[in-house]
Scaffold this motif. Structure first.
Motif, PDB file in Angstrom:
ATOM      1  N   SER A 214       0.854  -1.180   0.000  1.00  9.34           N
ATOM      2  CA  SER A 214       0.000   0.000   0.000  1.00  9.34           C
ATOM      3  C   SER A 214       0.892   1.233   0.000  1.00  9.34           C
ATOM      4  O   SER A 214       1.629   1.456   0.960  1.00  9.34           O
ATOM      5  CB  SER A 214      -0.894   0.018   1.240  1.00  9.34           C
ATOM      6  N   PRO A 215       0.825   2.041  -1.055  1.00 13.53           N
ATOM      7  CA  PRO A 215       1.644   3.253  -1.065  1.00 13.53           C
ATOM      8  C   PRO A 215       1.198   4.263  -0.006  1.00 13.53           C
ATOM      9  O   PRO A 215       1.985   5.080   0.445  1.00 13.53           O
ATOM     10  CB  PRO A 215       1.460   3.809  -2.472  1.00 13.53           C
ATOM     11  N   LEU A 216      -0.056   4.168   0.407  1.00  9.75           N
ATOM     12  CA  LEU A 216      -0.590   5.110   1.382  1.00  9.75           C
ATOM     13  C   LEU A 216      -0.002   4.903   2.773  1.00  9.75           C
ATOM     14  O   LEU A 216       0.434   5.831   3.423  1.00  9.75           O
ATOM     15  CB  LEU A 216      -2.120   4.992   1.435  1.00  9.75           C
ATOM     16  N   CYS A 217       0.038   3.631   3.219  1.00 10.06           N
ATOM     17  CA  CYS A 217       0.475   3.375   4.592  1.00 10.06           C
ATOM     18  C   CYS A 217       1.762   2.557   4.691  1.00 10.06           C
ATOM     19  O   CYS A 217       2.305   2.400   5.774  1.00 10.06           O
ATOM     20  CB  CYS A 217      -0.639   2.680   5.376  1.00 10.06           C
ATOM     21  N   GLY A 218       2.235   2.018   3.570  1.00 13.02           N
ATOM     22  CA  GLY A 218       3.462   1.235   3.592  1.00 13.02           C
ATOM     23  C   GLY A 218       3.272  -0.222   3.972  1.00 13.02           C
ATOM     24  O   GLY A 218       4.238  -0.977   4.034  1.00 13.02           O
ATOM     25  N   SER A 219       2.050  -0.637   4.230  1.00  7.03           N
ATOM     26  CA  SER A 219       1.793  -2.033   4.573  1.00  7.03           C
ATOM     27  C   SER A 219       2.156  -2.939   3.404  1.00  7.03           C
ATOM     28  O   SER A 219       2.065  -2.540   2.240  1.00  7.03           O
ATOM     29  CB  SER A 219       0.319  -2.245   4.927  1.00  7.03           C
ATOM     30  N   ARG A 220       2.557  -4.173   3.734  1.00  5.95           N
ATOM     31  CA  ARG A 220       2.941  -5.149   2.721  1.00  5.95           C
ATOM     32  C   ARG A 220       2.357  -6.503   3.100  1.00  5.95           C
ATOM     33  O   ARG A 220       2.447  -6.930   4.246  1.00  5.95           O
ATOM     34  CB  ARG A 220       4.454  -5.233   2.651  1.00  5.95           C
ATOM     35  N   ILE A 221       1.743  -7.170   2.122  1.00  6.44           N
ATOM     36  CA  ILE A 221       1.201  -8.518   2.317  1.00  6.44           C
ATOM     37  C   ILE A 221       1.764  -9.412   1.221  1.00  6.44           C
ATOM     38  O   ILE A 221       1.774  -9.041   0.048  1.00  6.44           O
ATOM     39  CB  ILE A 221      -0.342  -8.551   2.245  1.00  6.44           C
TER      40      ILE A 221
ATOM     41  N   GLY B  51     -17.115  -6.045  -1.429  1.00  5.21           N
ATOM     42  CA  GLY B  51     -18.119  -5.797  -0.390  1.00  5.21           C
ATOM     43  C   GLY B  51     -17.540  -5.081   0.812  1.00  5.21           C
ATOM     44  O   GLY B  51     -18.165  -4.163   1.368  1.00  5.21           O
ATOM     45  N   ILE B  52     -16.339  -5.475   1.214  1.00  2.00           N
ATOM     46  CA  ILE B  52     -15.676  -4.818   2.345  1.00  2.00           C
ATOM     47  C   ILE B  52     -15.340  -3.379   1.975  1.00  2.00           C
ATOM     48  O   ILE B  52     -15.562  -2.456   2.768  1.00  2.00           O
ATOM     49  CB  ILE B  52     -14.423  -5.599   2.769  1.00  2.00           C
TER      50      ILE B  52
ATOM     51  N   ILE C  89      -6.639  -2.855   5.156  1.00  2.00           N
ATOM     52  CA  ILE C  89      -7.657  -3.888   5.359  1.00  2.00           C
ATOM     53  C   ILE C  89      -7.890  -4.680   4.078  1.00  2.00           C
ATOM     54  O   ILE C  89      -8.070  -5.899   4.116  1.00  2.00           O
ATOM     55  CB  ILE C  89      -8.970  -3.249   5.865  1.00  2.00           C
ATOM     56  N   LEU C  90      -7.855  -4.013   2.943  1.00  2.00           N
ATOM     57  CA  LEU C  90      -8.123  -4.671   1.656  1.00  2.00           C
ATOM     58  C   LEU C  90      -6.896  -5.363   1.076  1.00  2.00           C
ATOM     59  O   LEU C  90      -7.016  -6.227   0.201  1.00  2.00           O
ATOM     60  CB  LEU C  90      -8.664  -3.644   0.669  1.00  2.00           C
TER      61      LEU C  90
END
Length: 143
Positions: free
Chosen positions: A34-41, A91-92, A125-126
C-alpha cells in the motif's frame, strides 16, 4: 491509539498469523504494498481442480488492521474460489465507504467496520484480498 479501532479483538487477530508461513509448492505467489500506509502482504496460493483455494499462506508486514484482515482471510478462505475473494473484497471496500453493509460471511469481518471513519486504514484492510488475487494471476490459478 483509538480504542474503538484497535480493540482487543482486532489485536488478538493481528497476532494470529504465523510468521514466515509459506507453501512448499504454491501455484501463485505475490506481494502487494500500500503506497498510502506502507503495509505489505505476501500471499502463496494453491487451488484445487475446481478453482477453489486449497492452500493459502499469508505474511503481513502491516498495521494491526491489515494483520487482522489477513488473519480473518487466512482462517476462512480455504474452499472459496477466486471470484468469491474478489466479491468479498469489493463488499468490504463498499462497507468501509459506507456504501453498503459489511459482508456477513464471516463474523469477524464485522470487527473491521470500526475503520469506516479512518479512510487511511482502508487500504491495509483490503491488502490481503489484493494479494490473493494477484497471486492467483501469477501462475495458472483458475479464476
Amino acid at each position: 491509539m483509538d480504542s474503538a479501532l484497535y480493540n482487543r479483538h482486532i489485536l488478538r487477530l493481528a497476532t494470529a498469523l504465523v510468521a514466515n508461513h509459506r507453501l512448499d509448492d504454491p501455484q501463485g505467489t505475490a506481494e502487494v504494498r500500500s503506497p498510502l500506509c506502507g503495509s505489505r502482504i505476501q500471499a502463496d496460493v494453491t487451488t484445487d481442480a475446481g478453482g477453489c483455494i486449497s492452500q493459502l499462506a499469508l505474511r503481513a508486514n502491516a498495521c494491526a488492521l491489515g494483520q487482522a484482515s489477513a488473519a480473518i482471510l487466512q482462517d476462512n478462505a480455504i474452499g472459496l474460489d477466486i471470484a468469491e475473494i474478489s466479491d468479498l473484497r469489493d463488499g468490504i471496500a463498499s462497507a468501509l465507504k459506507r456504501v453498503g453493509e459489511m459482508p456477513t460471511r464471516w463474523p469477524d469481518l464485522a470487527l473491521l467496520a470500526a475503520a469506516c471513519d479512518y479512510p487511511s486504514r482502508h487500504a491495509a484492510i483490503l491488502l490481503p484480498y489484493h494479494a490473493i488475487l494477484a497471486a492467483a494471476k501469477t501462475r495458472n490459478v483458475q479464476t
